[in-house]
Motif scaffolding. Sequence first.
Motif, mmCIF file in Angstrom:
data_model
loop_
_atom_site.group_PDB
_atom_site.id
_atom_site.type_symbol
_atom_site.label_atom_id
_atom_site.label_comp_id
_atom_site.label_asym_id
_atom_site.label_seq_id
_atom_site.Cartn_x
_atom_site.Cartn_y
_atom_site.Cartn_z
ATOM 1 N N LEU A 255 39.156 9.173 34.977
ATOM 2 C CA LEU A 255 40.107 8.664 35.955
ATOM 3 C C LEU A 255 39.769 7.204 36.174
ATOM 4 O O LEU A 255 38.616 6.863 36.462
ATOM 5 C CB LEU A 255 39.985 9.443 37.269
ATOM 6 C CG LEU A 255 40.878 8.961 38.418
ATOM 7 C CD1 LEU A 255 42.353 9.242 38.112
ATOM 8 C CD2 LEU A 255 40.468 9.633 39.724
ATOM 9 N N TRP B 270 41.842 15.959 40.121
ATOM 10 C CA TRP B 270 42.354 14.644 39.722
ATOM 11 C C TRP B 270 42.847 14.622 38.277
ATOM 12 O O TRP B 270 43.636 13.753 37.905
ATOM 13 C CB TRP B 270 41.334 13.533 39.967
ATOM 14 C CG TRP B 270 40.009 13.690 39.309
ATOM 15 C CD1 TRP B 270 38.872 14.173 39.879
ATOM 16 C CD2 TRP B 270 39.665 13.388 37.951
ATOM 17 N NE1 TRP B 270 37.836 14.179 38.966
ATOM 18 C CE2 TRP B 270 38.298 13.700 37.776
ATOM 19 C CE3 TRP B 270 40.366 12.885 36.862
ATOM 20 C CZ2 TRP B 270 37.633 13.523 36.562
ATOM 21 C CZ3 TRP B 270 39.711 12.708 35.663
ATOM 22 C CH2 TRP B 270 38.360 13.023 35.517
ATOM 23 N N ASN C 204 38.809 14.288 45.769
ATOM 24 C CA ASN C 204 40.018 13.663 45.236
ATOM 25 C C ASN C 204 40.632 12.685 46.231
ATOM 26 O O ASN C 204 41.845 12.610 46.372
ATOM 27 C CB ASN C 204 41.031 14.742 44.831
ATOM 28 C CG ASN C 204 42.046 14.216 43.833
ATOM 29 O OD1 ASN C 204 41.733 13.418 42.963
ATOM 30 N ND2 ASN C 204 43.287 14.653 43.961
ATOM 31 N N TYR D 26 46.318 4.822 39.583
ATOM 32 C CA TYR D 26 45.332 5.659 38.900
ATOM 33 C C TYR D 26 45.901 6.162 37.580
ATOM 34 O O TYR D 26 47.069 6.529 37.494
ATOM 35 C CB TYR D 26 44.946 6.855 39.775
ATOM 36 C CG TYR D 26 44.052 6.466 40.919
ATOM 37 C CD1 TYR D 26 42.670 6.470 40.778
ATOM 38 C CD2 TYR D 26 44.584 6.086 42.147
ATOM 39 C CE1 TYR D 26 41.841 6.111 41.831
ATOM 40 C CE2 TYR D 26 43.757 5.733 43.204
ATOM 41 C CZ TYR D 26 42.401 5.741 43.030
ATOM 42 O OH TYR D 26 41.574 5.384 44.071
ATOM 43 N N CYS E 167 35.902 8.351 37.721
ATOM 44 C CA CYS E 167 35.491 9.743 37.560
ATOM 45 C C CYS E 167 35.487 10.127 36.091
ATOM 46 O O CYS E 167 36.248 9.570 35.295
ATOM 47 C CB CYS E 167 36.440 10.700 38.281
ATOM 48 S SG CYS E 167 36.486 10.500 40.055
ATOM 49 N N GLN E 168 34.651 11.098 35.767
ATOM 50 C CA GLN E 168 34.594 11.619 34.399
ATOM 51 C C GLN E 168 34.355 13.120 34.453
ATOM 52 O O GLN E 168 33.552 13.603 35.249
ATOM 53 C CB GLN E 168 33.468 10.951 33.621
ATOM 54 C CG GLN E 168 33.315 11.495 32.219
ATOM 55 C CD GLN E 168 32.298 10.728 31.411
ATOM 56 O OE1 GLN E 168 32.178 9.519 31.537
ATOM 57 N NE2 GLN E 168 31.573 11.429 30.559
ATOM 58 N N TYR E 169 35.061 13.855 33.597
ATOM 59 C CA TYR E 169 34.872 15.295 33.460
ATOM 60 C C TYR E 169 34.751 15.607 31.974
ATOM 61 O O TYR E 169 35.600 15.200 31.182
ATOM 62 C CB TYR E 169 36.051 16.057 34.080
ATOM 63 C CG TYR E 169 35.991 17.540 33.846
ATOM 64 C CD1 TYR E 169 35.035 18.332 34.472
ATOM 65 C CD2 TYR E 169 36.880 18.158 32.986
ATOM 66 C CE1 TYR E 169 34.978 19.700 34.249
ATOM 67 C CE2 TYR E 169 36.840 19.520 32.760
ATOM 68 C CZ TYR E 169 35.886 20.283 33.398
ATOM 69 O OH TYR E 169 35.832 21.630 33.175
ATOM 70 N N PRO F 123 38.616 19.450 37.571
ATOM 71 C CA PRO F 123 38.816 18.791 38.860
ATOM 72 C C PRO F 123 40.309 18.544 39.100
ATOM 73 O O PRO F 123 41.078 18.370 38.161
ATOM 74 C CB PRO F 123 38.070 17.464 38.718
ATOM 75 C CG PRO F 123 37.321 17.523 37.447
ATOM 76 C CD PRO F 123 37.848 18.652 36.641
ATOM 77 N N ASN G 287 36.025 9.481 45.755
ATOM 78 C CA ASN G 287 35.212 10.695 45.727
ATOM 79 C C ASN G 287 35.851 11.672 44.752
ATOM 80 O O ASN G 287 36.948 12.194 45.008
ATOM 81 C CB ASN G 287 35.117 11.301 47.130
ATOM 82 C CG ASN G 287 34.170 12.476 47.180
ATOM 83 O OD1 ASN G 287 34.143 13.314 46.282
ATOM 84 N ND2 ASN G 287 33.400 12.545 48.252
ATOM 85 N N CYS G 288 35.191 11.928 43.631
ATOM 86 C CA CYS G 288 35.744 12.773 42.568
ATOM 87 C C CYS G 288 35.841 14.237 42.975
ATOM 88 O O CYS G 288 36.610 14.987 42.386
ATOM 89 C CB CYS G 288 34.900 12.648 41.307
ATOM 90 S SG CYS G 288 34.829 10.970 40.661
#
Length: 143
Positions: free
Chosen positions: A118, A26, A139, A39, A101-103, A24, A135-136
Amino acid sequence: MRIISLTILWITCTLFSFGQGAMPSWVQCPPAKTASYYYRVSQGTGLTEEAATKKAFAMAIFESAFAIGIPVDIQKMEQMEGDSLLVEASRYVKIPINKVCQYTRELTTRRGYKVYILCQVANDVHQRPKFKSFNCITNKEEE
């Protein structure tokens, strides 16, 4: 010969990008700082996705503490795992922080996972800001 070389290059790039997946935006380019919070992107690795997530969140706390001048014992932190790492991180500093957010990526060269998170982190540790929803995918912050 030229066509074969280009074909091999294309196949290699396609396989590499398929295996890695697109990160992503971000992760590389977090959103801009606001008047009350900023952030932070942190990462952690672990044998399970849950362990990697806990480590990433603890890292966000430790990095935020370090940024405001709270001393952090990195050697002690590196020896901790999972829940004890989060407990110790929470003891270091009481910074208002919100994970948005998480990836997750599965590691290909060894067992386990790498998690990127994030977080929104308060600029002032004594005041909890009104964190906005994020909103992940786009961004962007949302009202």
